[in-house]
Write a protein that holds these residues in place. Structure first.
Motif, PDB file in Angstrom:
ATOM      1  N   GLY A 246      -0.190   5.136  -1.610  1.00  0.00           N
ATOM      2  CA  GLY A 246      -1.270   6.029  -1.178  1.00  0.00           C
ATOM      3  C   GLY A 246      -1.294   6.198   0.329  1.00  0.00           C
ATOM      4  N   GLY A 247      -1.960   7.228   0.798  1.00  0.00           N
ATOM      5  CA  GLY A 247      -2.175   7.433   2.232  1.00  0.00           C
ATOM      6  C   GLY A 247      -0.890   7.385   3.041  1.00  0.00           C
TER       7      GLY A 247
ATOM      8  N   ALA B 207      -0.960  -2.080   3.717  1.00  0.00           N
ATOM      9  CA  ALA B 207      -2.138  -1.971   2.846  1.00  0.00           C
ATOM     10  C   ALA B 207      -3.411  -2.442   3.545  1.00  0.00           C
ATOM     11  N   ASN B 208      -4.498  -1.844   3.168  1.00  0.00           N
ATOM     12  CA  ASN B 208      -5.797  -2.236   3.712  1.00  0.00           C
ATOM     13  C   ASN B 208      -6.902  -1.635   2.845  1.00  0.00           C
TER      14      ASN B 208
ATOM     15  N   THR C  25      -5.710  11.109   6.275  1.00  0.00           N
ATOM     16  CA  THR C  25      -5.616  10.570   4.906  1.00  0.00           C
ATOM     17  C   THR C  25      -6.976  10.795   4.246  1.00  0.00           C
TER      18      THR C  25
ATOM     19  N   ALA D  84      -3.878   9.233  11.534  1.00  0.00           N
ATOM     20  CA  ALA D  84      -3.300  10.236  10.635  1.00  0.00           C
ATOM     21  C   ALA D  84      -4.316  10.676   9.601  1.00  0.00           C
TER      22      ALA D  84
ATOM     23  N   ILE E  11       0.414  -4.456  -8.088  1.00  0.00           N
ATOM     24  CA  ILE E  11      -0.093  -5.807  -7.834  1.00  0.00           C
ATOM     25  C   ILE E  11      -1.271  -5.744  -6.864  1.00  0.00           C
TER      26      ILE E  11
ATOM     27  N   GLY F  87       0.839  -1.203   0.000  1.00  0.00           N
ATOM     28  CA  GLY F  87       0.000   0.000   0.000  1.00  0.00           C
ATOM     29  C   GLY F  87       0.868   1.244   0.000  1.00  0.00           C
TER      30      GLY F  87
ATOM     31  N   VAL G 169      -2.220  -1.352  -5.642  1.00  0.00           N
ATOM     32  CA  VAL G 169      -3.109  -1.527  -6.800  1.00  0.00           C
ATOM     33  C   VAL G 169      -3.221  -0.233  -7.586  1.00  0.00           C
ATOM     34  N   SER G 170      -2.865   0.859  -6.959  1.00  0.00           N
ATOM     35  CA  SER G 170      -3.024   2.161  -7.588  1.00  0.00           C
ATOM     36  C   SER G 170      -1.801   2.460  -8.462  1.00  0.00           C
TER      37      SER G 170
HETATM   38  N1  LIG Z   1      -5.260   6.656   8.674  1.00  0.00           N
HETATM   39  C1  LIG Z   1      -5.464   6.339   9.939  1.00  0.00           C
HETATM   40  O1  LIG Z   1      -5.691   7.188  10.808  1.00  0.00           O
HETATM   41  C2  LIG Z   1      -5.420   4.898  10.350  1.00  0.00           C
HETATM   42  C3  LIG Z   1      -5.923   4.557  11.615  1.00  0.00           C
HETATM   43  C4  LIG Z   1      -5.798   3.259  12.055  1.00  0.00           C
HETATM   44  C5  LIG Z   1      -5.177   2.316  11.252  1.00  0.00           C
HETATM   45  N2  LIG Z   1      -4.724   2.670  10.022  1.00  0.00           N
HETATM   46  C6  LIG Z   1      -4.073   1.635   9.216  1.00  0.00           C
HETATM   47  O2  LIG Z   1      -2.912   2.172   8.593  1.00  0.00           O
HETATM   48  C7  LIG Z   1      -2.740   1.593   7.291  1.00  0.00           C
HETATM   49  C8  LIG Z   1      -2.711   2.673   6.233  1.00  0.00           C
HETATM   50  O3  LIG Z   1      -3.929   3.383   6.299  1.00  0.00           O
HETATM   51  P1  LIG Z   1      -4.289   4.571   5.298  1.00  0.00           P
HETATM   52  O4  LIG Z   1      -5.204   5.449   6.050  1.00  0.00           O
HETATM   53  O5  LIG Z   1      -3.063   5.126   4.706  1.00  0.00           O
HETATM   54  O6  LIG Z   1      -5.116   3.776   4.188  1.00  0.00           O
HETATM   55  P2  LIG Z   1      -5.407   4.232   2.680  1.00  0.00           P
HETATM   56  O7  LIG Z   1      -6.697   3.606   2.311  1.00  0.00           O
HETATM   57  O8  LIG Z   1      -5.275   5.726   2.549  1.00  0.00           O
HETATM   58  O9  LIG Z   1      -4.218   3.568   1.835  1.00  0.00           O
HETATM   59  C9  LIG Z   1      -4.142   2.175   1.700  1.00  0.00           C
HETATM   60  C10 LIG Z   1      -3.277   1.845   0.497  1.00  0.00           C
HETATM   61  O10 LIG Z   1      -3.330   0.426   0.306  1.00  0.00           O
HETATM   62  C11 LIG Z   1      -3.595   0.170  -1.071  1.00  0.00           C
HETATM   63  N3  LIG Z   1      -4.316  -1.102  -1.196  1.00  0.00           N
HETATM   64  C12 LIG Z   1      -5.553  -1.403  -0.720  1.00  0.00           C
HETATM   65  N4  LIG Z   1      -5.905  -2.651  -1.067  1.00  0.00           N
HETATM   66  C13 LIG Z   1      -4.864  -3.164  -1.805  1.00  0.00           C
HETATM   67  C14 LIG Z   1      -4.642  -4.403  -2.477  1.00  0.00           C
HETATM   68  N5  LIG Z   1      -5.574  -5.384  -2.471  1.00  0.00           N
HETATM   69  N6  LIG Z   1      -3.473  -4.592  -3.123  1.00  0.00           N
HETATM   70  C15 LIG Z   1      -2.535  -3.612  -3.141  1.00  0.00           C
HETATM   71  N7  LIG Z   1      -2.705  -2.403  -2.537  1.00  0.00           N
HETATM   72  C16 LIG Z   1      -3.857  -2.183  -1.882  1.00  0.00           C
HETATM   73  C17 LIG Z   1      -4.451   1.332  -1.542  1.00  0.00           C
HETATM   74  O11 LIG Z   1      -4.429   1.484  -2.949  1.00  0.00           O
HETATM   75  C18 LIG Z   1      -3.789   2.496  -0.801  1.00  0.00           C
HETATM   76  O12 LIG Z   1      -2.711   3.052  -1.528  1.00  0.00           O
HETATM   77  C19 LIG Z   1      -3.897   0.615   7.113  1.00  0.00           C
HETATM   78  O13 LIG Z   1      -3.489  -0.683   7.482  1.00  0.00           O
HETATM   79  C20 LIG Z   1      -4.945   1.120   8.093  1.00  0.00           C
HETATM   80  O14 LIG Z   1      -5.823   0.111   8.519  1.00  0.00           O
HETATM   81  C21 LIG Z   1      -4.838   3.925   9.550  1.00  0.00           C
END
Ligand SMILES: NC(=O)c1ccc[n+]([C@@H]2O[C@H](COP(=O)([O-])OP(=O)(O)OC[C@H]3O[C@@H](n4cnc5c(N)ncnc54)[C@H](O)[C@@H]3O)[C@@H](O)[C@H]2O)c1
Length: 247
Positions: free
Chosen positions: A15-16, A87-88, A184, A182, A58, A12, A37-38
Motif C-alpha cells: 500500500g501507499g 511500514a507504519n 497517499t 508523497a 503478516i 508495508g 497486513v493488507s
Molecule cells: N506519505 C508521506 O508523505 C510520508 C511522510 C513522512 C513519512 N512517511 C513514511 O513513509 C512510510 C510509508 O508511508 P505511507 O504514506 O505509504 O503509509 P501508508 O499508511 O499509505 O502505507 C503503510 C503500509 O504499511 C502497512 N502496514 C501498516 N501496519 C502494518 C503491520 N502491522 N504489519 C504489516 N503491514 C503494515 C499498511 O497496510 C500499508 O500498506 C511510513 O513509514 C511513513 O511514516 C510518509
C-alpha cells in the motif's frame, strides 16, 4: 536496471509508498519479498508483478514476524541485499492524550519491526554487503503538533539507523533513512483532518508540489538500494521537495 541480482525485503509493500517501491524495485531488476497486513492489495500486486515479487501476509506487530519474513526471503530468492523498513500505522493525537495504546500502535508497526528485521537480517546483509533503508518523517524532525507518538517512533528509528551504520559499517552493511513527502491515502486523510497543517507543509516546499511515489520517491530509494550509493551510510535524506534542509 540498477538492482539486477539484488533481493529486497519491503515492509508495508502492498500500500501507499511501499506499493510504489515494490513496483519500482521489480522494474529496476530486483527480486522482492514484500509484506503487509493488507492481503487483498498484496495478492493483486503479486499477480501484477509476476515471479520477481512474492507477497507475504503478516502483521509486523507479531514478535515472530521478523524471523518469518527473513526465512521467506531466503527460501524464495536465496539471499538478502536490501531491507526496506517502510511500514507504519499511527493515529495523531495531542501530546496530553498520548496513551499506551497510541504508542503501541506506532511502535509495534514501525520501530520494533524495524529493529527486529535489522537484527535477524544482519547476517544475510553482511554476506551480501547490503543496504538498509529505514523510513522516518519530517513530522518527527519538526515536532509537528498531534504527532507525539509518531515523532517518537520515527526519531527512534533514526537513532538505531545511525547506530547500525557505525556498528555494521565495518562489515560492509550500510544503513540510511529516507523522509518522504508523497501523496497517499493517509496524506489525503491528514490534509482533510488538519487542513492548516497540510497547507503549511506544502507552503514551505520550494518545489511547490507534493511528491509522486513512483517518479519522486521510488528513484531515491532505488538509489540507496543500489551500489551507486555505496559510500553513503548513516544519513537521513529528505525526499520532500526541500521542505526541510538537513544540516
Ligand atoms: N506519505 C508521506 O508523505 C510520508 C511522510 C513522512 C513519512 N512517511 C513514511 O513513509 C512510510 C510509508 O508511508 P505511507 O504514506 O505509504 O503509509 P501508508 O499508511 O499509505 O502505507 C503503510 C503500509 O504499511 C502497512 N502496514 C501498516 N501496519 C502494518 C503491520 N502491522 N504489519 C504489516 N503491514 C503494515 C499498511 O497496510 C500499508 O500498506 C511510513 O513509514 C511513513 O511514516 C510518509
Amino acid at each position: 536496471m540498477q538492482l539486477v541480482n539484488k533481493v529486497a525485503i519491503i515492509t508495508g509493500g502492498a500500500g501507499g509508498i511501499g506499493r510504489g517501491l515494490t513496483t519500482a524495485f521489480v522494474k529496476a531488476g530486483a527480486k522482492v519479498l514484500f509484506v503487509d497486513v493488507s492481503a487483498e492489495a498484496g495478492r493483486s500486486l503479486e499477480r501484477e508483478l509476476g515471479p520477481a515479487a512474492q507477497f507475504l501476509e503478516i502483521d509486523l506487530a507479531l514478535p515472530e514476524a521478523a524471523a518469518t519474513i527473513r526465512d521467506a526471503a531466503l527460501k524464495a530468492y536465496g539471499r538478502i541485499d536490501v531491507l526496506v523498513n517502510n511500514a507504519n500505522a499511527s493515529t495523531p493525537a495531542p501530546l496530553l492524550q498520548v496513551d499506551d495504546a497510541n504508542l503501541e500502535q506506532v511502535f509495534h508497526s514501525s520501530f520494533l519491526p524495524t529493529l527486529r528485521l535489522m537484527q535477524v537480517c544482519h547476517d544475510a546483509l553482511a554476506v551480501a554487503q547490503g543496504s538498509i533503508i529505514n523510513f522516518a518523517s519530517g513530522a518527527g524532525l519538526s515536532g509537528d503538533p498531534n504527532q507525539g507518538s509518531y515523532a517518537a517512533a520515527k526519531e527512534a528509528i533514526r537513532g538505531i539507523t545511525r547506530v547500525a551504520a557505525n556498528e555494521w559499517g565495518p562489515e560492509g552493511i550500510r544503513a540510511n533513512v529516507i523522509c518522504p513527502f508523497a501523496l497517499t491515502d493517509g496524506v489525503r486523510w491528514w490534509s482533510e483532518a488538519y487542513p492548516e497543517q497540510a497547507a503549511h507543509a506544502l507552503s514551505i516546499v520550494p518545489l511547490r508540489r507534493i511528491g509522486d511515489i513512483e517518479t519522486d520517491i521510488a528513484p531515491a530509494v532505488v538509489f540507496f538500494a543500489s551500489d551507486a550509493s555505496r559510500y553513503i551510510t548513516g544519513q537521513t535524506i529528505m525526499v520532500d521537495g526541500g521542505g526541510i534542509k538537513m544540516r
